[in-house]
Design a protein around this motif. Structure first.
Motif, PDB file in Angstrom:
ATOM      1  N   THR A 169      30.100  45.222  12.052  1.00 46.53           N
ATOM      2  CA  THR A 169      29.579  46.498  12.538  1.00 46.53           C
ATOM      3  C   THR A 169      30.406  46.588  13.831  1.00 46.53           C
ATOM      4  O   THR A 169      30.538  45.587  14.649  1.00 46.53           O
ATOM      5  CB  THR A 169      28.088  46.547  12.877  1.00 46.53           C
ATOM      6  OG1 THR A 169      27.330  46.289  11.664  1.00 46.53           O
ATOM      7  CG2 THR A 169      27.624  47.806  13.340  1.00 46.53           C
ATOM      8  N   ASP A 228      30.674  48.745  17.745  1.00 46.45           N
ATOM      9  CA  ASP A 228      30.018  49.578  18.425  1.00 46.45           C
ATOM     10  C   ASP A 228      30.959  50.565  19.042  1.00 46.45           C
ATOM     11  O   ASP A 228      31.814  50.151  19.656  1.00 46.45           O
ATOM     12  CB  ASP A 228      29.211  48.921  19.803  1.00 46.45           C
ATOM     13  CG  ASP A 228      28.267  49.552  20.446  1.00 46.45           C
ATOM     14  OD1 ASP A 228      28.331  50.784  20.331  1.00 46.45           O
ATOM     15  OD2 ASP A 228      27.518  49.170  21.190  1.00 46.45           O
ATOM     16  N   SER A 251      30.167  53.416  20.401  1.00 42.20           N
ATOM     17  CA  SER A 251      29.199  54.532  21.363  1.00 42.20           C
ATOM     18  C   SER A 251      30.126  54.660  22.389  1.00 42.20           C
ATOM     19  O   SER A 251      30.941  54.073  23.011  1.00 42.20           O
ATOM     20  CB  SER A 251      27.907  53.728  21.969  1.00 42.20           C
ATOM     21  OG  SER A 251      27.355  52.863  21.037  1.00 42.20           O
ATOM     22  N   ARG A 271      23.303  55.587  20.795  1.00 44.86           N
ATOM     23  CA  ARG A 271      24.461  54.469  20.586  1.00 44.86           C
ATOM     24  C   ARG A 271      24.854  54.714  19.104  1.00 44.86           C
ATOM     25  O   ARG A 271      24.149  55.152  18.233  1.00 44.86           O
ATOM     26  CB  ARG A 271      23.390  53.073  20.482  1.00 44.86           C
ATOM     27  CG  ARG A 271      24.509  51.935  20.499  1.00 44.86           C
ATOM     28  CD  ARG A 271      23.603  50.677  21.110  1.00 44.86           C
ATOM     29  NE  ARG A 271      23.547  50.307  22.668  1.00 44.86           N
ATOM     30  CZ  ARG A 271      24.802  49.981  22.820  1.00 44.86           C
ATOM     31  NH1 ARG A 271      25.636  49.511  22.476  1.00 44.86           N
ATOM     32  NH2 ARG A 271      24.608  49.578  24.337  1.00 44.86           N
ATOM     33  N   GLN A 272      25.872  54.394  18.922  1.00 44.59           N
ATOM     34  CA  GLN A 272      26.831  54.770  17.697  1.00 44.59           C
ATOM     35  C   GLN A 272      27.331  53.280  16.923  1.00 44.59           C
ATOM     36  O   GLN A 272      28.155  52.747  17.640  1.00 44.59           O
ATOM     37  CB  GLN A 272      27.825  55.792  17.500  1.00 44.59           C
ATOM     38  CG  GLN A 272      27.151  57.148  17.593  1.00 44.59           C
ATOM     39  CD  GLN A 272      28.206  58.015  17.343  1.00 44.59           C
ATOM     40  OE1 GLN A 272      29.233  58.141  17.786  1.00 44.59           O
ATOM     41  NE2 GLN A 272      27.845  58.691  16.165  1.00 44.59           N
ATOM     42  N   LEU A 273      26.657  52.803  16.009  1.00 42.69           N
ATOM     43  CA  LEU A 273      27.461  51.693  15.163  1.00 42.69           C
ATOM     44  C   LEU A 273      28.055  52.161  13.921  1.00 42.69           C
ATOM     45  O   LEU A 273      27.485  52.834  13.202  1.00 42.69           O
ATOM     46  CB  LEU A 273      26.259  50.673  14.969  1.00 42.69           C
ATOM     47  CG  LEU A 273      25.431  50.244  16.086  1.00 42.69           C
ATOM     48  CD1 LEU A 273      24.333  49.420  15.585  1.00 42.69           C
ATOM     49  CD2 LEU A 273      26.283  49.467  17.041  1.00 42.69           C
ATOM     50  N   THR A 308      29.445  40.314  11.876  1.00 40.49           N
ATOM     51  CA  THR A 308      27.891  40.477  12.360  1.00 40.49           C
ATOM     52  C   THR A 308      26.933  39.989  11.443  1.00 40.49           C
ATOM     53  O   THR A 308      25.846  39.690  11.810  1.00 40.49           O
ATOM     54  CB  THR A 308      27.837  42.011  12.173  1.00 40.49           C
ATOM     55  OG1 THR A 308      28.940  42.641  12.668  1.00 40.49           O
ATOM     56  CG2 THR A 308      26.644  42.658  12.891  1.00 40.49           C
TER      57      THR A 308
END
Ligand SMILES: Nc1ncnc2c1ncn2[C@@H]1O[C@H](COP(=O)(O)OP(=O)(O)O)[C@@H](O)[C@H]1O
Ligand SMILES: [Mg+2]
Length: 365
Positions: free
Chosen positions: A48, A50, A52, A65-67, A108
């Motif tokens: 994943t 990040d 964001s 927050r954007q994953l 991850t």
């Protein structure tokens, strides 16, 4: 120096190589004995990112927050000496899988086992250096991946020096010369710079460099996609010959099923970070099951003269930041129903292959 110098060896040579490989099978395998275990095993591998906005923007603009799930739980095995091809449109997570397998990214979630050991655990230890020697990568763009200021001797010789395989300069020249010959280039080419070569020749230099540490596993990320079609075939033939001679194991990534047909034993079709179909090459090309696999095959001219009407490639891969609920392929699928829009199909065994599709599993296709 022209492209011709690296033409695939004649049939007789290939026969001789086959004999070498077949005889080698009677010898003990290199490295620890692992019985029937595959050389490469990915289990629920995920990565994943990040993506964001910076913290201050998030606070001021109230953004969450954007994953981005680039790879979301991918599992496969690759037996020693065989090729798994991963296919799928751009953005499906193929390069991220490649980077996970060579240790450029940490997962991850999930695990990558190489020759029976947890590779990412080993990468972090001093033994990681030795493991990196056994796993090498070939990149798509031979223009960007070779340092333009270095001679070919420097480019191909660097891993030899870095891993302490040779030390004396005379030995280095001999070894670099051998590596260049193995990919159909001349030893004297080591004096030149990358710009003095064509695209196909540059990709051969990348292959020679990748082979320097005598790896067992090569991760090839679209190795021929930047090349002209005629040159692609030459590079693919060299890769196939090297596989036979050296018993190499390949993960071969391509967005082009026609190329994959040439080189693979098993094919995995990826869509939005997941495998949707995993099958032996012959089965996949003769009986593609997943609607996405069928769509990719229909896009290849003259690949399937089945009399069935063709469905041209329609729509595009959804935004991975906002994937559709249920099956990620459902907005493009001609067989979609309510279940497909709500429940995500798991990749499961079905008639000797692995597939993630409700329509296939329910017998609707
Ligand atoms: N380092 C990164 N940071 C953020 N997003 C990434 C990164 N690498 C890849 N992605 C995103 O992950 C998705 C999969 O990318 P990639 O693995 O390159 O796919 P492919 O090789 O199949 O085209 C894409 O949406 C891409 O934008
Ligand atoms: Mg890619």
């Amino acid at each position: 120096m022209n492209e011709k110098s690296g033409e695939a060896p004649s049939k007789i040579d290939i026969q001789a190589m086959n004999d070498v490989v077949n005889n080698a099978a009677a010898l003990p395998a290199a490295g620890p004995l692992t019985g029937d275990k595959p050389l490469v095993r990915a289990t629920d591998l995920a990565r994943t990112f990040d993506v964001s906005a910076p913290w201050l923007n998030r606070v001021l603009e109230g953004k969450p927050r954007q994953l981005l799930r680039a790879v979301d739980g991918v599992s496969f095995d690759i037996a020693r000496g065989t090729t798994l091809a991963l296919v799928g449109e751009s953005g499906c997570g193929k390069s991220t899988v490649a980077r996970l397998l060579v240790g450029l990214y940490a997962p991850t979630r999930g695990e990558f086992e190489f020759d029976g050991q947890d590779a990412h655990a080993v990468f972090k230890t001093p033994q990681g250096h030795h493991l990196r020697r056994r796993i090498q990568m070939i990149f798509q763009d031979p223009y960007a991946s070779l340092n333009p200021r270095w001679t070919v001797e420097h480019i191909v010789g660097e891993p030899l020096l870095e891993h302490g395989i040779v030390s004396a300069s005379a030995d280095l020249k001999v070894k670099v010369g051998e590596l260049l010959k193995s990919v159909g280039l001349a030893p004297l080419d080591m004096l030149k710079y990358p710009h003095q070569f064509s695209g196909g020749q540059r990709q051969r230099i990348s292959i020679a460099r990748a082979l320097a540490t005598e790896p067992e596993f090569l991760v090839c990320d679209e190795p021929t996609s930047a090349l002209d079609v005629s040159v692609q075939a030459q590079v693919l033939n060299i890769m196939k010959d090297l596989q036979k001679q050296r018993g190499l194991t390949y993960l071969f990534i391509s967005h082009n099923l026609a190329v994959v047909r040439h080189v693979s034993d098993t094919v995995g079709v990826m869509y939005l970070g997941r495998l949707v179909e995993l099958a032996p090459k012959k089965t996949l090309f003769e009986h593609p099951r997943h609607p996405y696999t069928r769509m990719l095959l229909d896009a290849i001219p003259d690949m399937r003269q089945t009399g069935r009407s063709r469905t041209p490639v329609q729509g595009e891969v959804p935004n991975p930041l906002n994937p559709p609920p249920g099956c990620a392929f459902n907005p493009r699928c001609p067989h979609v129903n309510d279940r497909c829009r709500t429940e995500r199909p798991a990749l499961s065994e079905w008639q000797g292959i692995r597939i993630a599709c409700h329509a296939v599993q329910e017998g609707r296709i």
